[in-house]
Design a protein around this motif. Structure first.
Motif, mmCIF file in Angstrom:
data_model
loop_
_atom_site.group_PDB
_atom_site.id
_atom_site.type_symbol
_atom_site.label_atom_id
_atom_site.label_comp_id
_atom_site.label_asym_id
_atom_site.label_seq_id
_atom_site.Cartn_x
_atom_site.Cartn_y
_atom_site.Cartn_z
ATOM 1 N N ALA A 12 0.651 -1.221 0.039
ATOM 2 C CA ALA A 12 -0.015 0.154 0.083
ATOM 3 C C ALA A 12 0.949 1.347 -0.032
ATOM 4 O O ALA A 12 0.625 2.616 -0.595
ATOM 5 C CB ALA A 12 -0.956 0.058 1.069
ATOM 6 N N ALA A 13 2.159 1.098 0.494
ATOM 7 C CA ALA A 13 2.855 2.568 0.594
ATOM 8 C C ALA A 13 3.241 3.011 -0.689
ATOM 9 O O ALA A 13 3.814 3.938 -0.733
ATOM 10 C CB ALA A 13 4.006 2.216 1.729
ATOM 11 N N LEU A 14 3.257 2.084 -1.540
ATOM 12 C CA LEU A 14 3.745 2.402 -3.133
ATOM 13 C C LEU A 14 2.591 3.321 -3.685
ATOM 14 O O LEU A 14 2.952 4.085 -4.712
ATOM 15 C CB LEU A 14 3.869 1.318 -3.961
ATOM 16 C CG LEU A 14 5.070 0.210 -3.572
ATOM 17 C CD1 LEU A 14 5.081 -0.834 -4.591
ATOM 18 C CD2 LEU A 14 6.170 1.069 -3.579
ATOM 19 N N GLU A 15 1.374 3.250 -3.146
ATOM 20 C CA GLU A 15 0.407 4.077 -3.526
ATOM 21 C C GLU A 15 -0.005 3.951 -5.267
ATOM 22 O O GLU A 15 -0.353 4.839 -6.024
ATOM 23 C CB GLU A 15 0.451 5.705 -3.232
ATOM 24 C CG GLU A 15 0.683 6.083 -1.855
ATOM 25 C CD GLU A 15 0.732 7.321 -1.519
ATOM 26 O OE1 GLU A 15 1.420 8.146 -2.639
ATOM 27 O OE2 GLU A 15 0.473 7.735 -0.329
ATOM 28 N N GLY A 16 0.199 2.733 -5.530
ATOM 29 C CA GLY A 16 -0.131 2.354 -7.086
ATOM 30 C C GLY A 16 1.057 2.725 -7.842
ATOM 31 O O GLY A 16 0.876 2.649 -9.076
ATOM 32 N N LYS A 17 2.256 3.118 -7.504
ATOM 33 C CA LYS A 17 3.138 3.351 -8.288
ATOM 34 C C LYS A 17 4.303 2.458 -8.153
ATOM 35 O O LYS A 17 4.531 1.800 -7.075
ATOM 36 C CB LYS A 17 3.742 4.778 -7.981
ATOM 37 C CG LYS A 17 2.708 5.940 -8.185
ATOM 38 C CD LYS A 17 3.175 7.447 -7.944
ATOM 39 C CE LYS A 17 1.932 8.368 -7.924
ATOM 40 N NZ LYS A 17 0.924 8.143 -6.912
ATOM 41 N N ALA A 18 5.297 2.486 -9.077
ATOM 42 C CA ALA A 18 6.374 1.417 -9.053
ATOM 43 C C ALA A 18 7.870 2.207 -9.603
ATOM 44 O O ALA A 18 8.269 2.058 -10.700
ATOM 45 C CB ALA A 18 6.387 0.125 -9.730
#
Length: 275
Positions: free
Chosen positions: A230-236
């Motif tokens: 979740a800490a990535l907030e949908g980004k990689a």
């Protein structure tokens, strides 16, 4: 027909229903891929299980670490944690039917998607050392154990941080545990593919010598779809592979996100936890 991949529900049932309405999802024609962790932490875990199961062949979900934790509590002798919200499932009149259904889910889904090629979904990701074909075979080894008469014994021994490194020569429960850890718990790894289990926040929490699993090069061009982080907030950021991060922290006050697997378009709804 449109296929959507949706990130971790974690008991966010109201948001799930709202998102399906936003997508105008039609189970007669459309399909869902769910990235695991249907349950726990949110207020609607029982409703999430019932909703997804009722979709039948219109939905496929991979097992996440919270789903496996539920099975370990119900059928492997594990204990509930202080923050768990699983009691409604454990006390439900249809408990056994729901648990049977959950225990028969895969750990990985792989399919060719129009315009995108080989697409693989697991809850936490895929080791860069594993090809999609190998990952599919290894996931099947765990599924075979979960569907066997030995499943209770396996669920009792499933969790643990050792072995932290994958080796083809691993056998028995060590081999199965390593596969589970990669597919459902992985975040940071080192260059040899060894997992770190201590860091669970954003990219700046990486221990020395470790980086996000998707920042290492791969030998294939598969697109990898995952949730869990979740800490990535949908980004990689920094990815050296084609990856789609889908856990946007709905249960923590973020959003619930769906990805159109063909077009790459994302649709989200805000968490009700903030309202």
């Amino acid at each position: 027909m449109t296929t959507y991949a949706i990130g971790d529900l974690q008991g966010c049932h109201a948001e799930f229903v709202e998102l399906l309405e936003r997508l105008a999802f039609d189970p007669r024609h459309d399909r869902l891929w769910l990235a695991g962790d249907l349950v726990n932490r949110g207020p609607g875990s029982l409703d999430c299980l019932r909703e997804v199961r009722a979709l039948g062949e219109a939905a496929v979900t991979v097992l996440g670490n919270h789903d496996l934790h539920l099975l370990a509590v119900a059928r492997g002798g594990a204990s509930l944690n202080r923050k768990d919200t699983l009691e409604s499932i454990l006390e439900a009149p249809d408990r056994e039917a729901l648990l049977d259904w959950l225990q028969s889910r895969p750990l990985l889904v792989r399919q060719a998607v129009a315009g995108q090629g080989d697409t693989v979904m697991s809850h936490a990701g895929v080791l860069p050392q594993w090809s999609p074909a190998l990952a599919e075979v290894l996931a099947g080894e765990v599924v075979g154990e979960l569907r066997s008469e030995r499943s209770g014994a396996f669920l009792e021994q499933m969790y643990g941080n050792e072995p932290a490194c994958w080796h083809d020569s691993l056998e028995g429960v060590d081999r199965l545990r390593a596969i589970v850890n990669v597919l459902t718990r992985m975040r940071f790894i080192d260059a040899e593919g060894c997992l770190d289990f201590s860091a669970k926040e954003g990219l700046d929490s990486a221990p020395a010598g470790f980086a996000p699993w998707f920042c290492y090069p791969r030998q294939d061009e598969a697109r990898l779809v995952f949730g869990h982080w979740a800490a990535l907030e949908g980004k990689a950021p920094g990815a050296r592979a084609r990856v789609e991060a889908l856990d946007t922290g709905c249960v923590w006050g973020g959003r619930l996100t769906a990805l159109n697997l063909s077009t790459g378009e994302r649709t989200g709804v805000p968490s009700h936890q903030r309202r």
